[in-house]
Design a protein around this motif. Structure first.
Motif, PDB file in Angstrom:
ATOM      1  N   THR A 180       0.928  -1.266  -0.017  1.00  0.00           N
ATOM      2  CA  THR A 180      -0.079  -0.120   0.051  1.00  0.00           C
ATOM      3  C   THR A 180       0.772   1.133  -0.155  1.00  0.00           C
ATOM      4  O   THR A 180       1.825   1.367   0.872  1.00  0.00           O
ATOM      5  CB  THR A 180      -1.154  -0.137   1.196  1.00  0.00           C
ATOM      6  N   LYS A 181       0.606   2.177  -1.178  1.00  0.00           N
ATOM      7  CA  LYS A 181       1.434   3.283  -1.154  1.00  0.00           C
ATOM      8  C   LYS A 181       0.654   4.542  -0.879  1.00  0.00           C
ATOM      9  O   LYS A 181      -0.480   4.760  -1.317  1.00  0.00           O
ATOM     10  CB  LYS A 181       2.054   3.323  -2.483  1.00  0.00           C
ATOM     11  N   LEU A 182       1.145   5.315   0.156  1.00  0.00           N
ATOM     12  CA  LEU A 182       0.438   6.713   0.392  1.00  0.00           C
ATOM     13  C   LEU A 182       1.223   7.729   0.175  1.00  0.00           C
ATOM     14  O   LEU A 182       2.309   7.713   0.602  1.00  0.00           O
ATOM     15  CB  LEU A 182      -0.077   6.496   1.888  1.00  0.00           C
ATOM     16  N   ASP A 183       0.621   8.708  -0.620  1.00  0.00           N
ATOM     17  CA  ASP A 183       1.399  10.112  -0.976  1.00  0.00           C
ATOM     18  C   ASP A 183       0.789  10.998  -0.161  1.00  0.00           C
ATOM     19  O   ASP A 183      -0.161  11.489  -0.223  1.00  0.00           O
ATOM     20  CB  ASP A 183       1.059  10.292  -2.248  1.00  0.00           C
ATOM     21  N   LEU A 184       1.842  11.632   0.814  1.00  0.00           N
ATOM     22  CA  LEU A 184       1.101  12.644   1.850  1.00  0.00           C
ATOM     23  C   LEU A 184       1.521  13.933   1.110  1.00  0.00           C
ATOM     24  O   LEU A 184       2.144  14.686   1.503  1.00  0.00           O
ATOM     25  CB  LEU A 184       2.036  12.219   3.241  1.00  0.00           C
ATOM     26  N   VAL A 185       0.345  14.221   0.261  1.00  0.00           N
ATOM     27  CA  VAL A 185       0.530  15.436  -0.442  1.00  0.00           C
ATOM     28  C   VAL A 185       0.478  16.710   0.368  1.00  0.00           C
ATOM     29  O   VAL A 185       1.159  17.665   0.011  1.00  0.00           O
ATOM     30  CB  VAL A 185      -0.547  15.461  -1.794  1.00  0.00           C
ATOM     31  N   ALA A 186      -0.188  16.527   1.605  1.00  0.00           N
ATOM     32  CA  ALA A 186      -0.312  17.612   2.519  1.00  0.00           C
ATOM     33  C   ALA A 186       0.152  17.353   3.665  1.00  0.00           C
ATOM     34  O   ALA A 186      -0.057  18.154   4.983  1.00  0.00           O
ATOM     35  CB  ALA A 186      -1.833  18.191   2.500  1.00  0.00           C
ATOM     36  N   GLY A 187       1.185  16.266   3.905  1.00  0.00           N
ATOM     37  CA  GLY A 187       1.733  16.034   5.161  1.00  0.00           C
ATOM     38  C   GLY A 187       2.493  17.228   5.843  1.00  0.00           C
ATOM     39  O   GLY A 187       2.630  17.341   6.930  1.00  0.00           O
ATOM     40  N   TYR A 188       3.458  17.722   5.063  1.00  0.00           N
ATOM     41  CA  TYR A 188       4.421  18.956   5.653  1.00  0.00           C
ATOM     42  C   TYR A 188       3.336  20.094   6.175  1.00  0.00           C
ATOM     43  O   TYR A 188       3.910  20.590   7.126  1.00  0.00           O
ATOM     44  CB  TYR A 188       5.238  19.499   4.465  1.00  0.00           C
ATOM     45  N   HIS A 189       2.357  19.901   5.705  1.00  0.00           N
ATOM     46  CA  HIS A 189       1.554  21.292   6.103  1.00  0.00           C
ATOM     47  C   HIS A 189       0.873  20.882   7.541  1.00  0.00           C
ATOM     48  O   HIS A 189       0.006  21.480   8.177  1.00  0.00           O
ATOM     49  CB  HIS A 189       0.299  21.630   5.118  1.00  0.00           C
ATOM     50  N   GLN A 190       1.045  19.603   8.193  1.00  0.00           N
ATOM     51  CA  GLN A 190       0.555  19.463   9.484  1.00  0.00           C
ATOM     52  C   GLN A 190       1.385  19.619  10.351  1.00  0.00           C
ATOM     53  O   GLN A 190       1.278  19.719  11.613  1.00  0.00           O
ATOM     54  CB  GLN A 190       0.332  17.882   9.428  1.00  0.00           C
ATOM     55  N   ILE A 191       2.601  20.375  10.160  1.00  0.00           N
ATOM     56  CA  ILE A 191       3.593  21.012  11.246  1.00  0.00           C
ATOM     57  C   ILE A 191       3.599  22.472  11.042  1.00  0.00           C
ATOM     58  O   ILE A 191       3.728  23.111   9.953  1.00  0.00           O
ATOM     59  CB  ILE A 191       4.906  20.415  10.732  1.00  0.00           C
ATOM     60  N   CYS A 192       3.227  23.158  12.245  1.00  0.00           N
ATOM     61  CA  CYS A 192       3.059  24.586  12.150  1.00  0.00           C
ATOM     62  C   CYS A 192       4.487  25.211  12.287  1.00  0.00           C
ATOM     63  O   CYS A 192       5.520  24.595  12.875  1.00  0.00           O
ATOM     64  CB  CYS A 192       2.297  25.081  13.375  1.00  0.00           C
ATOM     65  N   ILE A 193       5.037  26.215  11.698  1.00  0.00           N
ATOM     66  CA  ILE A 193       6.184  26.960  12.114  1.00  0.00           C
ATOM     67  C   ILE A 193       5.937  27.755  13.304  1.00  0.00           C
ATOM     68  O   ILE A 193       4.799  28.499  13.542  1.00  0.00           O
ATOM     69  CB  ILE A 193       6.492  27.951  10.817  1.00  0.00           C
ATOM     70  N   THR A 194       6.722  27.708  14.274  1.00  0.00           N
ATOM     71  CA  THR A 194       6.582  28.531  15.291  1.00  0.00           C
ATOM     72  C   THR A 194       6.347  29.867  15.257  1.00  0.00           C
ATOM     73  O   THR A 194       6.673  30.690  14.302  1.00  0.00           O
ATOM     74  CB  THR A 194       7.627  28.246  16.358  1.00  0.00           C
ATOM     75  N   ILE A 195       5.327  30.575  16.113  1.00  0.00           N
ATOM     76  CA  ILE A 195       5.027  31.925  15.750  1.00  0.00           C
ATOM     77  C   ILE A 195       5.956  33.003  15.781  1.00  0.00           C
ATOM     78  O   ILE A 195       6.089  33.752  14.956  1.00  0.00           O
ATOM     79  CB  ILE A 195       3.935  32.554  16.915  1.00  0.00           C
ATOM     80  N   ALA A 196       7.121  32.663  16.598  1.00  0.00           N
ATOM     81  CA  ALA A 196       8.172  33.733  16.601  1.00  0.00           C
ATOM     82  C   ALA A 196       9.118  33.609  15.367  1.00  0.00           C
ATOM     83  O   ALA A 196       9.788  34.390  15.227  1.00  0.00           O
ATOM     84  CB  ALA A 196       9.105  33.305  17.730  1.00  0.00           C
ATOM     85  N   ASP A 197       9.101  32.560  14.507  1.00  0.00           N
ATOM     86  CA  ASP A 197      10.058  32.413  13.491  1.00  0.00           C
ATOM     87  C   ASP A 197       8.994  32.479  12.063  1.00  0.00           C
ATOM     88  O   ASP A 197       9.741  32.442  10.989  1.00  0.00           O
ATOM     89  CB  ASP A 197      10.530  30.893  13.436  1.00  0.00           C
ATOM     90  N   ARG A 198       7.889  32.698  12.123  1.00  0.00           N
ATOM     91  CA  ARG A 198       6.977  32.741  10.755  1.00  0.00           C
ATOM     92  C   ARG A 198       7.419  33.830   9.862  1.00  0.00           C
ATOM     93  O   ARG A 198       7.569  33.909   8.660  1.00  0.00           O
ATOM     94  CB  ARG A 198       5.486  32.754  11.220  1.00  0.00           C
ATOM     95  N   HIS A 199       8.024  35.063  10.565  1.00  0.00           N
ATOM     96  CA  HIS A 199       8.373  36.260   9.592  1.00  0.00           C
ATOM     97  C   HIS A 199       9.735  35.898   8.845  1.00  0.00           C
ATOM     98  O   HIS A 199       9.844  36.504   7.834  1.00  0.00           O
ATOM     99  CB  HIS A 199       8.676  37.378  10.703  1.00  0.00           C
TER     100      HIS A 199
END
Length: 250
Positions: free
Chosen positions: A167-186
């Protein structure tokens, strides 16, 4: 479900491997015909259970909870750089605003004012499709990099020896499940001729994104990873020798 002969593995199309949810490799040594490709009932139930995973993702709840966060650490002696937007053709500019409107609606970016700013450009993909890219070269030059190397392909293939269910799963939105810390988003802000925008969620291709994502997956899948699961970039391959064993893994 797709059923293919073991001898045909070397000529399987990339499209099949990208779209297939379940593959059965059938050892047909005497040149006989392949069995009818019927999806086992148990997999129909699994597909119904996780049907929501195949829809368009939303991120409001994730951003509110911020359970998984990625820090972007800079060299304290590095120079903060801001680049004016690149000049892009009219068609690419239309595509830029279409993309920005789409990711604003789902919460992945928001307008922002920042001392950082990286320009947008477009690359031509297969079939004349445009890929939006951001030139983070100046930012990466002062970013502290994680030490991580991709697993060797040959070792991954060796670990699947003897398996026939995949079974092959392509996590097309996988990276988007991790938030960038608020202090580093800029630090991940990008420039357009009208406004700056900052990413709120981790993006595929960012420096350290791969190591952060693999670290998350290893923590989630560690109970079964060594025996049944292979992780590479944003793809997961689940493999086993028997269908009953495979159902447990999936």
């Amino acid at each position: 479900m797709h059923i293919i002969q073991k001898a045909e593995l070397n000529i399987v199309s990339a499209h099949l491997l990208k779209c297939a949810f379940l593959i059965k490799v059938h050892c047909c040594s005497n040149g006989g015909t392949l069995p009818t490709a019927e999806l086992p009932h148990v997999f129909e139930e699994i597909l119904k259970k996780f049907l929501g995973l195949f829809g368009s993702p939303t991120y409001a709840k994730l951003l509110k909870e911020r359970r998984l966060n990625c820090e972007i650490i800079m060299d304290p002696y590095g120079n903060i750089l801001f680049h004016s937007p690149y000049s892009i053709p009219g068609e690419e500019e239309k595509e830029l605003w279409r993309r920005i409107e789409k990711v604003i609606c789902c919460g992945r970016i928001q307008p922002y004012q920042s001392s950082f700013g990286s320009p947008v450009l477009f690359m031509l993909k297969t079939y004349h499709m445009l890929r939006m890219c951001i030139d983070y070269g100046a930012v990466y030059a002062i970013m502290v990099k994680d030490l991580y190397t991709l697993p060797h392909i040959k070792c991954l293939l060796n670990s699947m020896h003897g398996s026939c269910w995949f079974t092959k799963l392509d996590l097309v939105a996988g990276y988007h499940q991790i938030c960038i810390t608020i202090a580093d988003r800029h630090k991940m802000a990008f420039t357009t001729k009208i406004a700056l925008y900052k990413w709120q969620l981790l993006q595929f291709g960012l420096a350290n994104a791969l190591s952060q994502f693999i670290h998350m997956l290893n923590g989630t899948l560690v109970p079964m990873k060594c025996k049944f699961i292979i992780i590479y970039l944003h793809d997961i391959m689940i493999h086993s020798c028997a269908l009953a064993e495979h159902v447990i893994c999936v």
